[in-house]
Design a protein around this motif. Structure first.
Motif, PDB file in Angstrom:
ATOM      1  N   PHE A 229       0.807  -1.217   0.000  1.00 19.69           N
ATOM      2  CA  PHE A 229       0.000   0.000   0.000  1.00 19.69           C
ATOM      3  C   PHE A 229       0.842   1.270   0.000  1.00 19.69           C
ATOM      4  N   ILE A 230       1.786   1.386   0.930  1.00 13.57           N
ATOM      5  CA  ILE A 230       2.518   2.649   1.061  1.00 13.57           C
ATOM      6  C   ILE A 230       3.456   2.871  -0.113  1.00 13.57           C
ATOM      7  N   ASN A 231       4.053   1.786  -0.628  1.00 15.21           N
ATOM      8  CA  ASN A 231       4.972   1.945  -1.755  1.00 15.21           C
ATOM      9  C   ASN A 231       4.228   2.157  -3.068  1.00 15.21           C
ATOM     10  N   GLN A 232       2.964   1.760  -3.106  1.00 13.58           N
ATOM     11  CA  GLN A 232       2.121   2.114  -4.244  1.00 13.58           C
ATOM     12  C   GLN A 232       2.110   3.629  -4.430  1.00 13.58           C
ATOM     13  N   TYR A 233       2.011   4.376  -3.332  1.00  9.02           N
ATOM     14  CA  TYR A 233       1.972   5.833  -3.426  1.00  9.02           C
ATOM     15  C   TYR A 233       3.323   6.406  -3.837  1.00  9.02           C
ATOM     16  N   SER A 234       4.410   5.841  -3.318  1.00  7.98           N
ATOM     17  CA  SER A 234       5.732   6.346  -3.698  1.00  7.98           C
ATOM     18  C   SER A 234       5.976   6.202  -5.192  1.00  7.98           C
ATOM     19  N   TYR A 235       5.715   5.018  -5.727  1.00  9.65           N
ATOM     20  CA  TYR A 235       5.927   4.810  -7.156  1.00  9.65           C
ATOM     21  C   TYR A 235       4.902   5.573  -7.993  1.00  9.65           C
ATOM     22  N   MET A 236       3.717   5.788  -7.431  1.00  9.94           N
ATOM     23  CA  MET A 236       2.718   6.571  -8.150  1.00  9.94           C
ATOM     24  C   MET A 236       3.169   8.027  -8.300  1.00  9.94           C
ATOM     25  N   THR A 237       3.875   8.571  -7.291  1.00 12.96           N
ATOM     26  CA  THR A 237       4.363   9.951  -7.440  1.00 12.96           C
ATOM     27  C   THR A 237       5.357  10.047  -8.594  1.00 12.96           C
ATOM     28  N   PHE A 238       6.222   9.038  -8.745  1.00 16.72           N
ATOM     29  CA  PHE A 238       7.163   9.049  -9.869  1.00 16.72           C
ATOM     30  C   PHE A 238       6.413   8.902 -11.193  1.00 16.72           C
ATOM     31  N   ARG A 239       5.390   8.053 -11.203  1.00 15.28           N
ATOM     32  CA  ARG A 239       4.606   7.852 -12.433  1.00 15.28           C
ATOM     33  C   ARG A 239       3.898   9.136 -12.849  1.00 15.28           C
ATOM     34  N   LEU A 240       3.261   9.799 -11.886  1.00 11.00           N
ATOM     35  CA  LEU A 240       2.457  10.980 -12.205  1.00 11.00           C
ATOM     36  C   LEU A 240       3.298  12.229 -12.394  1.00 11.00           C
ATOM     37  N   ALA A 241       4.569  12.228 -11.942  1.00 14.82           N
ATOM     38  CA  ALA A 241       5.454  13.369 -12.180  1.00 14.82           C
ATOM     39  C   ALA A 241       5.990  13.373 -13.609  1.00 14.82           C
ATOM     40  N   GLU A 357      11.200  -2.448  -6.621  1.00 13.49           N
ATOM     41  CA  GLU A 357      12.075  -1.699  -7.533  1.00 13.49           C
ATOM     42  C   GLU A 357      12.469  -2.498  -8.780  1.00 13.49           C
ATOM     43  N   PRO A 358      12.868  -3.780  -8.683  1.00 16.54           N
ATOM     44  CA  PRO A 358      13.203  -4.511  -9.920  1.00 16.54           C
ATOM     45  C   PRO A 358      12.029  -4.594 -10.895  1.00 16.54           C
ATOM     46  N   PHE A 359      10.814  -4.724 -10.373  1.00 15.57           N
ATOM     47  CA  PHE A 359       9.639  -4.793 -11.251  1.00 15.57           C
ATOM     48  C   PHE A 359       9.348  -3.425 -11.880  1.00 15.57           C
ATOM     49  N   TRP A 360       9.615  -2.344 -11.127  1.00 23.21           N
ATOM     50  CA  TRP A 360       9.449  -0.985 -11.652  1.00 23.21           C
ATOM     51  C   TRP A 360      10.445  -0.745 -12.800  1.00 23.21           C
ATOM     52  N   LEU A 361      11.684  -1.163 -12.608  1.00 20.51           N
ATOM     53  CA  LEU A 361      12.692  -0.976 -13.653  1.00 20.51           C
ATOM     54  C   LEU A 361      12.423  -1.853 -14.865  1.00 20.51           C
ATOM     55  N   TRP A 362      11.782  -3.000 -14.646  1.00 22.73           N
ATOM     56  CA  TRP A 362      11.518  -3.962 -15.724  1.00 22.73           C
ATOM     57  C   TRP A 362      10.288  -3.577 -16.545  1.00 22.73           C
ATOM     58  N   GLN A 363       9.174  -3.332 -15.859  1.00 21.84           N
ATOM     59  CA  GLN A 363       7.919  -3.109 -16.564  1.00 21.84           C
ATOM     60  C   GLN A 363       7.175  -1.843 -16.115  1.00 21.84           C
ATOM     61  N   GLY A 364       7.842  -0.979 -15.348  1.00 22.91           N
ATOM     62  CA  GLY A 364       7.175   0.257 -14.924  1.00 22.91           C
ATOM     63  C   GLY A 364       6.016  -0.035 -13.976  1.00 22.91           C
ATOM     64  N   TRP A 365       4.958   0.757 -14.113  1.00 26.23           N
ATOM     65  CA  TRP A 365       3.825   0.630 -13.194  1.00 26.23           C
ATOM     66  C   TRP A 365       3.152  -0.733 -13.295  1.00 26.23           C
ATOM     67  N   THR A 366       3.087  -1.304 -14.485  1.00 24.14           N
ATOM     68  CA  THR A 366       2.490  -2.631 -14.648  1.00 24.14           C
ATOM     69  C   THR A 366       3.256  -3.670 -13.828  1.00 24.14           C
ATOM     70  N   GLY A 367       4.573  -3.557 -13.798  1.00 26.91           N
ATOM     71  CA  GLY A 367       5.374  -4.479 -13.003  1.00 26.91           C
ATOM     72  C   GLY A 367       5.114  -4.329 -11.516  1.00 26.91           C
ATOM     73  N   VAL A 368       4.932  -3.089 -11.045  1.00 28.37           N
ATOM     74  CA  VAL A 368       4.626  -2.840  -9.637  1.00 28.37           C
ATOM     75  C   VAL A 368       3.309  -3.508  -9.258  1.00 28.37           C
ATOM     76  N   ILE A 369       2.310  -3.401 -10.121  1.00 29.17           N
ATOM     77  CA  ILE A 369       1.002  -4.000  -9.823  1.00 29.17           C
ATOM     78  C   ILE A 369       1.104  -5.525  -9.776  1.00 29.17           C
ATOM     79  N   GLY A 370       1.798  -6.115 -10.746  1.00 29.63           N
ATOM     80  CA  GLY A 370       1.947  -7.566 -10.746  1.00 29.63           C
ATOM     81  C   GLY A 370       2.637  -8.077  -9.496  1.00 29.63           C
ATOM     82  N   ALA A 371       3.721  -7.399  -9.092  1.00 30.70           N
ATOM     83  CA  ALA A 371       4.438  -7.796  -7.871  1.00 30.70           C
ATOM     84  C   ALA A 371       3.556  -7.625  -6.638  1.00 30.70           C
TER      85      ALA A 371
END
Length: 406
Positions: A229-241, A357-371
């Motif tokens: 939950f909390i890291n969803q928001y951290s990566y979302m800030t990078f996505r939306l920036a 982080e490895p999923f973010w670097l691999w597939q971006g937001w889609t990777g974060v959701i899958g993980a």
């Protein structure tokens, strides 16, 4: 024993909710500033993420001390002193030079932040009747969400307007003023019974909690859910920036208004538990989080906002239920039992980037959701196990009662 809806219950609940808000204002104020800090310091996503994860890690470790210590010396003084230390640590953060100094100051702040969360629910368990505690825990968790919202909005808006330093100074001033009000509001403890503090005894008590089949699944549920939950928001800030959204810190801070879904979820948790039982409510919350995460895959800001509200509702519905469950199931050492839940909770948050982080670097937001879905599958299974165990226990109790009546 303090009962619900009495003047003392209202005053105590207000104090604990205020303290909770102050803790989470300080913990999360830097989150909407992460893209700005990454650019200012020329750091990687993982490195700048340490601004959040180091504070949650040291907060988690401090709980191992605060919980057992509160069982020996009392809870009120720990909450009062630690809140004052939080405000002073935030003031220090405002004036440190460089990223390394900022990270070191966040470590110190995390150590202070653990004082109130470690013992607040245990304080309720000592002083409140069971019904009063159930209602107070829901309100207390709701205050967590309001503190998270307030900290992020305050951090983001003032950060974009006057800069990062002004943002931290503002949070420090709010914290020190709120701490004085907390000292005045919190009633003196009446039902606390001290237990001699021994390191060996504290370790044995922790081992007992970890071996309790009613407690350890809740610890894992809380920690793994918060990892997502909390890291969803951290990566979302990078996505939306980034393109196509290009949101600045002010708007990223306002994004955390979606936490209001969590305020509603935690407030309603007692009612849902009355219908579904605690394990069933945890399972429902996890299912709602999974749906909300899936909705964020849509490339629409309005859909993402709704999705985050749905996810927050489900997460805090589960979290409020799990933390209250621990407080009720621990028959001895409530302070250490509640602290251990929060150790898992914040360790999950701090270790989340290592998994995501490895999923973010691999597939971006889609990777974060899958993980994230993999993790939620584990917590869903743990909740289901608790549901089954509770049904078996209830069936045994009915069988014993029936045989005894003949």
């Amino acid at each position: 024993m303090i009962h619900a809806d009495t003047p003392t219950w209202r005053r105590a609940t207000l104090a604990l909710c205020l303290g909770s808000m102050l803790v989470f204002i300080n913990l999360y104020a830097p989150q909407p500033l992460l893209p700005m800090l990454r650019e200012a310091h020329g750091a990687s996503t993982l490195m700048i993420g340490l601004v959040m994860s180091l504070a949650t890690l040291t907060l988690a470790l401090s709980l191992l001390v605060y919980g057992p210590l509160s069982d020996a010396i009392g809870r009120g003084a720990i909450m009062k002193v630690s809140l004052a230390a939080v405000g002073l640590a935030t003031l220090l953060i405002a004036f440190v030079p460089g990223l390394e100094s900022l990270l070191a100051a966040r470590v110190l702040q995390g150590l202070a932040l653990g004082g109130l969360p470690a013992v607040a629910i245990a304080w309720m368990g000592d002083e409140f009747s069971p019904q009063a505690m159930t209602r107070a825990v829901g309100l207390y968790i709701a205050a967590n969400t309001l503190g998270g919202i307030g900290g992020r909005i305050l951090g983001g808006v003032i950060g974009e307007w006057q800069g990062v330093q002004a943002s931290f100074v503002s949070v420090a001033v709010v914290t020190l003023a709120g701490t004085m009000l907390f000292w005045w509001l919190l009633p003196a403890a009446r039902s606390f019974k001290p237990q001699p503090f021994r390191v060996s005894g504290a370790v044995q008590q922790m081992r007992s909690h970890l071996g309790n089949p009613w407690l350890w699944p809740a610890y894992l549920i809380g920690g793994l859910n918060f990892l997502v939950f909390i890291n969803q928001y951290s990566y979302m800030t990078f996505r939306l920036a980034e393109s196509p959204f290009l949101l600045g810190p002010r708007w990223l801070g306002l994004l955390f208004l979606t936490y209001l879904g969590g305020t509603l979820g935690s407030t309603l948790s007692a009612r849902v538990v009355a219908r579904l039982g605690a394990p069933g409510t945890m399972l429902l919350g996890i299912g709602i989080v999974s749906v909300g995460l899936g909705m964020t895959l849509v490339e629409s800001l309005s859909v993402i906002v709704v999705a985050l509200m749905v996810s927050a509702f489900g997460f805090f519905l589960c979290h409020a239920t799990a933390s209250g469950w621990v407080g009720r199931q621990a028959k001895t050492g409530r302070g250490s039992a509640s602290a251990l839940y929060l150790v898992f909770y914040y360790l999950g948050a701090s270790l989340g980037p290592l998994w995501l982080e490895p999923f973010w670097l691999w597939q971006g937001w889609t990777g974060v959701i899958g993980a994230s879905w993999w993790v939620l599958a584990v917590t869903g299974w743990l909740s289901w196990r608790l549901c089954r165990r509770q049904r078996q226990e209830e069936a045994r109790n009915i069988a014993v009662a029936t045989s005894g009546s003949h």
